[in-house]
Scaffold this motif. Structure first.
Motif, PDB file in Angstrom:
ATOM      1  N   GLU A 296       0.810  -1.202   0.000  1.00  0.00           N
ATOM      2  CA  GLU A 296       0.000   0.000   0.000  1.00  0.00           C
ATOM      3  C   GLU A 296       0.856   1.269   0.000  1.00  0.00           C
ATOM      4  O   GLU A 296       1.835   1.379   0.723  1.00  0.00           O
ATOM      5  N   PHE A 297       0.457   2.224  -0.820  1.00  0.00           N
ATOM      6  CA  PHE A 297       1.132   3.511  -0.868  1.00  0.00           C
ATOM      7  C   PHE A 297       0.922   4.287   0.424  1.00  0.00           C
ATOM      8  O   PHE A 297       1.817   4.979   0.892  1.00  0.00           O
ATOM      9  N   HIS A 298      -0.260   4.180   1.002  1.00  0.00           N
ATOM     10  CA  HIS A 298      -0.555   4.948   2.214  1.00  0.00           C
ATOM     11  C   HIS A 298       0.263   4.469   3.411  1.00  0.00           C
ATOM     12  O   HIS A 298       0.278   5.134   4.445  1.00  0.00           O
ATOM     13  N   ASP A 299       0.956   3.335   3.277  1.00  0.00           N
ATOM     14  CA  ASP A 299       1.836   2.891   4.361  1.00  0.00           C
ATOM     15  C   ASP A 299       2.991   3.867   4.586  1.00  0.00           C
ATOM     16  O   ASP A 299       3.599   3.883   5.651  1.00  0.00           O
ATOM     17  N   LEU A 300       3.307   4.681   3.573  1.00  0.00           N
ATOM     18  CA  LEU A 300       4.360   5.682   3.736  1.00  0.00           C
ATOM     19  C   LEU A 300       3.996   6.719   4.796  1.00  0.00           C
ATOM     20  O   LEU A 300       4.863   7.371   5.348  1.00  0.00           O
ATOM     21  N   PHE A 301       2.722   6.862   5.042  1.00  0.00           N
ATOM     22  CA  PHE A 301       2.259   7.885   5.967  1.00  0.00           C
ATOM     23  C   PHE A 301       1.931   7.325   7.350  1.00  0.00           C
ATOM     24  O   PHE A 301       1.266   7.989   8.139  1.00  0.00           O
ATOM     25  N   ARG A 302       2.412   6.117   7.641  1.00  0.00           N
ATOM     26  CA  ARG A 302       2.245   5.556   8.983  1.00  0.00           C
ATOM     27  C   ARG A 302       2.963   6.443   9.988  1.00  0.00           C
ATOM     28  O   ARG A 302       3.929   7.128   9.646  1.00  0.00           O
ATOM     29  N   PRO A 303       2.526   6.429  11.244  1.00  0.00           N
ATOM     30  CA  PRO A 303       3.159   7.295  12.250  1.00  0.00           C
ATOM     31  C   PRO A 303       4.668   7.108  12.371  1.00  0.00           C
ATOM     32  O   PRO A 303       5.393   8.060  12.573  1.00  0.00           O
ATOM     33  N   GLY A 304       5.193   5.919  12.203  1.00  0.00           N
ATOM     34  CA  GLY A 304       6.634   5.712  12.326  1.00  0.00           C
ATOM     35  C   GLY A 304       7.434   6.255  11.157  1.00  0.00           C
ATOM     36  O   GLY A 304       8.618   6.549  11.286  1.00  0.00           O
ATOM     37  N   LEU A 305       6.793   6.385  10.006  1.00  0.00           N
ATOM     38  CA  LEU A 305       7.508   6.844   8.810  1.00  0.00           C
ATOM     39  C   LEU A 305       7.161   8.269   8.412  1.00  0.00           C
ATOM     40  O   LEU A 305       7.848   8.869   7.594  1.00  0.00           O
ATOM     41  N   ARG A 306       6.093   8.805   8.963  1.00  0.00           N
ATOM     42  CA  ARG A 306       5.624  10.120   8.542  1.00  0.00           C
ATOM     43  C   ARG A 306       6.686  11.213   8.741  1.00  0.00           C
ATOM     44  O   ARG A 306       6.941  12.011   7.852  1.00  0.00           O
TER      45      ARG A 306
END
Length: 131
Positions: free
Chosen positions: A110-120
C-alpha cells in the motif's frame, strides 16, 4: 562470497561512467561552443545510450537470482539455490529467505503505508531537505 558477484557489475558501471566522461570531453573539445550547444550534446547523449542499450539487451538473458525463486505463495519450494553444504543449512536458508520475501511483499502493498506514524516524520524531513 556474497559481494563477489556484485563486484564486476560495480566495476564495469564505474568504468563505463569514466569512459563516457572521457568521450564527452573529447566530443566537447572537438568543436566550437556553438557546435557543442547545437550538435555536440546529441553526440554525447547518443554515444552514452549505446552501452545502456547493450546492457538492457544483455539483461534479457540474465539468470534470475536465487532469491527471486521464492514466491510468497510457495513456502516449501526446494532450497537448491543455497550454497551451503548440508541439507539442514539449505532448509534454514530457504525458510529465512522465504520469510524475508513474504515480509517485503506484505510491507510494500500500500502507498498509504508511507504515511504511517513511524515513517511520517522521516518522509516529511526527506521531502523538505534541500540540496
Amino acid at each position: 562470497m556474497r559481494g563477489l558477484p556484485a563486484f564486476p557489475y560495480q566495476l564495469l558501471a564505474i568504468c563505463g561512467i569514466f569512459l563516457t566522461n572521457v568521450i564527452n570531453y573529447i566530443i566537447a573539445s572537438y568543436g566550437s561552443r556553438s557546435w557543442d550547444v547545437n550538435t555536440g550534446w546529441r553526440w554525447m547523449l547518443g554515444l552514452g545510450a549505446i552501452p545502456a542499450a547493450a546492457f538492457l539487451l544483455s539483461m534479457v538473458r540474465a539468470p534470475e537470482s536465487p532469491r527471486s525463486s521464492f514466491k510468497p505463495a510457495e513456502p516449501k519450494r526446494d532450497s537448491r539455490c543455497s550454497s551451503t553444504s548440508s541439507a539442514p543449512n539449505r532448509h534454514a536458508f530457504a525458510l529465512t529467505t522465504y520469510a524475508s520475501v513474504k515480509l517485503e511483499t506484505e510491507m510494500s502493498h500500500e502507498f498509504h503505508d508511507l504515511f504511517r506514524p513511524g515513517l511520517r516524520k522521516a518522509l516529511v524531513i526527506g521531502a523538505l531537505i534541500k540540496a
